[in-house]
Design a protein around this motif. Structure first.
Motif, short mmCIF file in Angstrom:
data_model
loop_
_atom_site.label_atom_id
_atom_site.label_comp_id
_atom_site.label_asym_id
_atom_site.label_seq_id
_atom_site.Cartn_x
_atom_site.Cartn_y
_atom_site.Cartn_z
N ARG A 228 0.83 -1.21 0.00
CA ARG A 228 0.00 0.00 0.00
C ARG A 228 0.86 1.26 0.00
N CYS A 229 0.67 2.07 -1.01
CA CYS A 229 1.41 3.32 -1.16
C CYS A 229 0.47 4.49 -0.89
N PRO A 230 1.00 5.62 -0.48
CA PRO A 230 0.15 6.79 -0.26
C PRO A 230 -0.63 7.19 -1.51
N ASP A 231 0.02 7.11 -2.68
CA ASP A 231 -0.63 7.43 -3.95
C ASP A 231 -0.11 6.46 -5.02
N GLY A 232 -1.02 5.85 -5.77
CA GLY A 232 -0.61 4.98 -6.86
C GLY A 232 0.04 3.70 -6.38
N PHE B 37 0.31 8.60 5.30
CA PHE B 37 -1.06 8.50 4.83
C PHE B 37 -1.99 9.61 5.34
#
Length: 401
Positions: A48-52, A257
């Motif tokens: 899981r990445c903050p964006d993309g 996040f």
């Protein structure tokens, strides 16, 4: 070597609770100091990445390996002249920092190891811990290690924080446990004496929480040769085999996040619950612990002083409570001592049975009564203040009855 400085791939390992190794995949360094995780199986939390689908910097679950605090600075200095290992500064590029972690293992917090050299060093330490001490020798060995730290020797890596500390692997009758040891020497002056008393206060706070059924660090006090030592059993290590358990601080998770600056654990918990990182029960417990901290004078409840068990799947449970003490009484950097003033009156928020203060006030009353009765404290004034604080906590309990 797979993670040599010129390479773009960094293997990612886990040293499991039973001390066996699991390869999780590898991290790929991308242009612009971004990273992509290539994992060996479905691990939604680690992916899981903050964006993309790429990390804009060092992956958030490795941030706690960054050399920081008292031990972190000593760790970095120890490895500064090791071939191929630079001294990473606060503003070092993420790739430079990851290369350092891959070669050294960083602070060693949690169960993740981002490099073959770091893994091999961790495995070697299982067989022959560099900080080994026999339990019966602690009263001699701990003062020696404390003295060594004051002149830059006996450096070990471990969790962050500014309070002087060292790690130890304590052995007795074939059993082993990994501990973190904070220390103060009262004879070094008024500030050191206050710190020694605060170590007792921290021990009593953790004891109070455990007795109330709250997961908190197991602690033990040792007084020897003028020193007070607070020995804290590490919850990111397993006994005997010295395996590891996953950990991520609230700081690392919320920084990636939530991206909102707040010192309120409850507010941070609400954000993380909305994002599916934690359950409603965990968010409530964060709010309750923050309320308890307020009632015992803990003004140092930043996001690095609370954390979670890091799992591959599902919501993250809270890690055992640590660094819970009346830090408002801690000496300033100049050595000046804050006045021993009682906690300010706090009125419960009209939220019925969900008000965290209604949960925290009876525990705070119990805590301050323990402090007032402790024969380990040197300061009579601190014990007298504790009695007044117990009365104030009792007033909150009575007002809500």
């Amino acid at each position: 070597m797979a993670d040599a400085p010129h390479n773009r791939h960094f293997p990612l390992f886990r040293l499991k609770e039973d001390a066996t190794v699991e390869r999780l995949g590898h991290l790929e360094s991308l242009p612009g100091d971004a990273f992509k995780a290539h994992l060996t199986s479905t691990r939604p939390n680690l992916a899981r990445c903050p964006d993309g689908d790429t990390f804009p910097g060092l992956p958030w679950y490795l941030e706690d390996l960054r050399p920081q605090g008292f031990l972190g600075r000593l760790h970095a200095q120890r490895h500064a002249h090791q071939p191929g290992v630079g001294l990473p500064g606060d503003h070092s590029p993420p790739t430079t920092l990851l290369k350092h972690l891959a070669l050294t293992g960083g602070t060693g917090v949690g169960d993740l190891l981002p490099g073959e050299p770091a893994l091999q060093a961790a495995l070697a330490a299982l067989e022959c811990p560099p900080d080994h001490v026999q339990e019966v020798d602690r009263s001699r060995a701990y003062p020696e290690r404390a003295q060594g730290l004051t002149i830059g020797r006996a450096i070990t890596s471990g969790p962050g924080g500014e309070q002087p500390k060292f790690t130890a692997t304590v052995a007795e009758d074939g059993q082993r446990k990994a501990v973190l040891v904070k220390f103060a020497r009262a004879a070094d002056g008024a500030a050191a004496e206050r710190w020694a008393d605060l170590l007792v206060c921290e021990h009593l706070a953790l004891q109070c929480l455990r007795d109330a059924g709250v997961a908190a660090c197991s602690s033990h006090l040792i007084q020897s040769r003028g020193y007070t030592f607070l020995e804290l059993e590490r919850f990111d290590r397993t006994p005997v085999v010295l395996g590891r358990r996953g950990f991520v601080s609230l700081l690392s998770l919320s920084k990636a996040f939530v991206r909102e600056t707040t010192h309120d654990w409850g507010a941070a918990g609400e954000h993380l619950q909305e994002m599916g990182w934690i359950t409603a029960d965990t968010a409530l417990r964060m709010e309750q612990l923050h309320a308890f901290g307020r009632l015992i004078g803990n003004n140092h409840m930043h996001h690095g002083n609370l954390g979670f068990q890091l799992h591959d799947h599902g919501p993250l449970p809270l890690a055992p409570v640590y660094d819970m003490l009346p830090s408002s009484l801690a000496p300033c950097r100049s050595g000046a001592l804050p006045a021993l003033a009682p906690i300010p009156p706090v009125a419960p928020v009209p939220r019925g049975s969900c008000d965290p203060l209604l949960w925290a006030a009876p525990l705070a009353m119990d805590y301050w009564n323990r402090v007032a009765a402790s024969s380990l404290l040197r300061s009579k004034a601190l014990r007298a203040m504790a009695k007044r604080n117990a009365w104030r906590a009792a007033a909150i309990v009575q007002a809500s009855a």
